[in-house]
Motif scaffolding. Structure first.
Motif, PDB file in Angstrom:
ATOM      1  N   UNK A  21     104.080  93.116  65.970  1.00 23.81           N
ATOM      2  CA  UNK A  21     103.645  94.515  65.994  1.00 23.81           C
ATOM      3  C   UNK A  21     104.199  95.236  67.218  1.00 23.81           C
ATOM      4  N   UNK A  22     104.156  94.583  68.385  1.00 25.53           N
ATOM      5  CA  UNK A  22     104.674  95.218  69.600  1.00 25.53           C
ATOM      6  C   UNK A  22     106.173  95.511  69.469  1.00 25.53           C
ATOM      7  N   UNK A  23     106.912  94.558  68.918  1.00 26.58           N
ATOM      8  CA  UNK A  23     108.342  94.772  68.719  1.00 26.58           C
ATOM      9  C   UNK A  23     108.627  95.912  67.757  1.00 26.58           C
ATOM     10  N   UNK A  24     107.843  95.987  66.670  1.00 25.43           N
ATOM     11  CA  UNK A  24     108.064  97.053  65.688  1.00 25.43           C
ATOM     12  C   UNK A  24     107.722  98.420  66.255  1.00 25.43           C
ATOM     13  N   UNK A  25     106.659  98.500  67.081  1.00 28.92           N
ATOM     14  CA  UNK A  25     106.296  99.772  67.711  1.00 28.92           C
ATOM     15  C   UNK A  25     107.359 100.198  68.710  1.00 28.92           C
ATOM     16  N   UNK A  26     107.883  99.226  69.473  1.00 26.34           N
ATOM     17  CA  UNK A  26     108.941  99.533  70.437  1.00 26.34           C
ATOM     18  C   UNK A  26     110.182 100.067  69.713  1.00 26.34           C
ATOM     19  N   UNK A  27     110.543  99.438  68.599  1.00 24.78           N
ATOM     20  CA  UNK A  27     111.713  99.878  67.832  1.00 24.78           C
ATOM     21  C   UNK A  27     111.476 101.253  67.213  1.00 24.78           C
ATOM     22  N   UNK A  28     110.296 101.463  66.642  1.00 25.37           N
ATOM     23  CA  UNK A  28     110.006 102.735  65.981  1.00 25.37           C
ATOM     24  C   UNK A  28     110.027 103.888  66.980  1.00 25.37           C
ATOM     25  N   UNK A  29     109.356 103.716  68.129  1.00 26.41           N
ATOM     26  CA  UNK A  29     109.349 104.785  69.129  1.00 26.41           C
ATOM     27  C   UNK A  29     110.741 105.003  69.723  1.00 26.41           C
ATOM     28  N   UNK A  30     111.534 103.928  69.798  1.00 21.31           N
ATOM     29  CA  UNK A  30     112.930 104.057  70.238  1.00 21.31           C
ATOM     30  C   UNK A  30     113.701 104.970  69.288  1.00 21.31           C
ATOM     31  N   UNK A  31     113.562 104.726  67.994  1.00 19.95           N
ATOM     32  CA  UNK A  31     114.269 105.535  67.001  1.00 19.95           C
ATOM     33  C   UNK A  31     113.755 106.973  66.978  1.00 19.95           C
ATOM     34  N   UNK A  32     112.458 107.131  67.209  1.00 20.92           N
ATOM     35  CA  UNK A  32     111.875 108.478  67.217  1.00 20.92           C
ATOM     36  C   UNK A  32     112.528 109.336  68.298  1.00 20.92           C
TER      37      UNK A  32
END
Length: 506
Positions: A21-32
């Motif tokens: 979950x932490x990795x996916x949130x980091x990736x999603x906010x990166x793309x945002x």
């Protein structure tokens, strides 16, 4: 049932799930935030297309311009001699609106669901970015149209930064924060690179697509954000990170009723008992002046004002500078300017690593700012002597200029937003982030404006202005650097004292 599993198996499963979950949130906010910056960059690439020397181009047969008119292919109203001032005005419309809106955005970010807030901001940002480009297809030549679109876009883009920093701060504790956020903050440079490359595809033809395509991508990312963003670890039964004010023992026993999401969020409030059966009472969001009283907020905010002034002047004017001085085409200048952002990625990661290792955020920023001043001077004088020197100098300048900017807007903001004086109340994170980045955005507005006003007197004067701002940013951190040096001395003396005691015991 949890009790039927061996402790090691349960730990592995929980760790793997939390990490995923932490990795996916980091990736999603990166793309945002990559999309946010991608939508800001095209204007700097298209500038040299809006005003260009048309003497080497073939004039259409049905064109009504005079044969001696060397500006017939420029886009009105930017086809006059005052085009630099007009372009600076368009830049400033966005940046002033962004700076003003940022101070308000943090207040809303603390009180509204981040998923809705971010999604709406990205959809509107995509709309206004596209509308700027549609001015080409609608054949609009009125200055007010481009200014109004930039003001609206500047306001809605303020939804991005406080929200993504707050979301990442909710998921990641202080340990290795500088390194993690140094990598994560490369979204700024990645967005700038993508924006430059996408804009460069159409800049010499239908330049409106240089805005429309990034706008559509940003809007699509807004929909993805609405569907997948998770604000808090507790929302999916993940363990929350440990912040400054949180006792470490809260993290140790997952079975402890005091380790529930409710008590963790309220760990700084003495009035809430760990064994409370009632509903969770959220800690109150901190006000503007309360956030200013957090130690270090004022110094880092003012430092960022001048650091961001330098960074955003490069962001908005570097392609035009390369085009004017090195006489490259608009596409070539835009592509070459991306090397500054490549250096920014390296600089942000290095700043995070060094500050984690030394536990000296202010000192790391100060040293990089000191080195940046002579490098900018050298780039102006020898950076255009050859393609090799230009590439090397751009990467070095990008790293030294964007390193402190990246560190302050990410790890420093998250540190101060979860400062020990808040006693575990992380509700200040969005407000502190908005204050720091909002103050920096004042510099971001001043830099391109001053560059537009000063550049007609010569590019040398623009670089003198940037070097002066860099020195002022460094000076504003002197008090914090002194405190960090004193802390290192105390730490070293304690370490020496401990080793003496151990030797005596032997």
């Amino acid at each position: 049932m949890r009790s039927s599993l061996a402790p090691g198996v349960w730990f592995f499963r929980a760790f793997s799930r939390d990490s995923w979950f932490r990795g996916s949130i980091l990736l999603l906010t990166f793309l945002i935030y990559t999309c946010y910056h991608m939508s800001r960059k095209p204007i700097s690439v298209v500038k040299s297309r809006l005003h260009q020397n048309c003497s080497e181009q073939i004039q259409p047969i049905n064109d009504t311009h005079s044969l001696n008119d060397t500006m017939w292919c420029s886009w009105a109203p930017f086809d006059k001699d005052n085009y630099k001032e007009l372009l600076a005005g368009v830049d400033n419309a966005f940046l002033v609106a962004y700076a003003i809106g940022m101070f308000i955005s943090g207040v809303f970010g603390e009180r509204l669901p981040l998923r809705y807030y971010l999604s709406a901001g990205m959809l509107l940002s995509g709309l206004f970015t596209s509308l700027f480009g549609l001015g080409y297809f609608w054949n609009i030549h009125e200055l007010w149209y481009f200014v109004v679109i930039q003001v609206c876009n500047g306001l809605v883009q303020t939804t991005g930064w406080p929200s993504v920093v707050t979301c990442v701060g909710n998921w990641f504790g202080k340990g290795k924060r500088g390194f993690i956020m140094g990598i994560w903050n490369s979204h700024t440079s990645v967005g700038n690179i993508l924006g430059s490359l996408i804009a460069g595809i159409w800049v010499n033809g239908q330049w409106g697509l240089s805005f429309v395509v990034p706008g559509i991508i940003t809007a699509i990312m807004g929909v993805i954000t609405f569907l997948f963003l998770i604000e808090h670890p507790e929302d999916v039964d993940c363990s929350p990170p440990q912040h400054h004010g949180e006792p470490a023992e809260n993290q140790d026993n997952p079975e402890d009723p005091g380790n529930s999401p409710c008590s963790i969020r309220d760990s700084g409030l003495e009035t809430v008992a760990k064994t409370s059966k009632g509903p969770c009472e959220e800690p109150a969001a901190i006000d503007f002046f309360g956030a200013l009283r957090i130690p270090g907020v004022v110094e880092f905010s003012l430092c960022l004002l001048f650091a961001k002034l330098v960074s955003y002047t490069f962001l908005y004017w570097l392609p035009l500078y390369i085009s004017n001085v090195a006489h490259f085409s608009a596409k070539e200048a835009g592509d070459l300017s991306t090397l500054f952002d490549v250096g920014g990625i390296i600089g942000g990661i290095m700043a995070g690593l060094i500050s984690d290792y030394t536990n000296g955020r202010a000192t790391t920023c100060c040293v990089m700012l000191i080195l940046a001043a002579p490098m900018m001077f050298l780039y102006n004088y020898i950076g255009q002597d050859g393609i090799t020197s230009s590439i090397v100098m751009l990467i070095i300048c990008g790293g030294l200029v964007n390193g402190p900017y990246a560190l302050i807007t990410t790890a420093v903001s998250a540190d101060l937003g979860t400062h020990k004086s808040l006693k575990g109340n992380a509700k200040a994170l969005s407000t502190v982030t908005a204050i720091i980045d909002g103050t920096g955005s004042i510099g971001a507005a001043l830099g391109p404006l001053l560059a537009g006003l000063i550049s007609p007197t010569g590019w040398n004067n623009v670089f003198y202005m940037l070097i002066s701002a860099d020195v002022l940013a460094c000076l504003l951190l002197c008090r914090l650097v002194y405190k960090e040096i004193l802390a290192w001395k105390v730490s070293l003396s304690r370490g020496s004292g401990s080793s003496v005691v151990l030797t005596h015991q032997r």
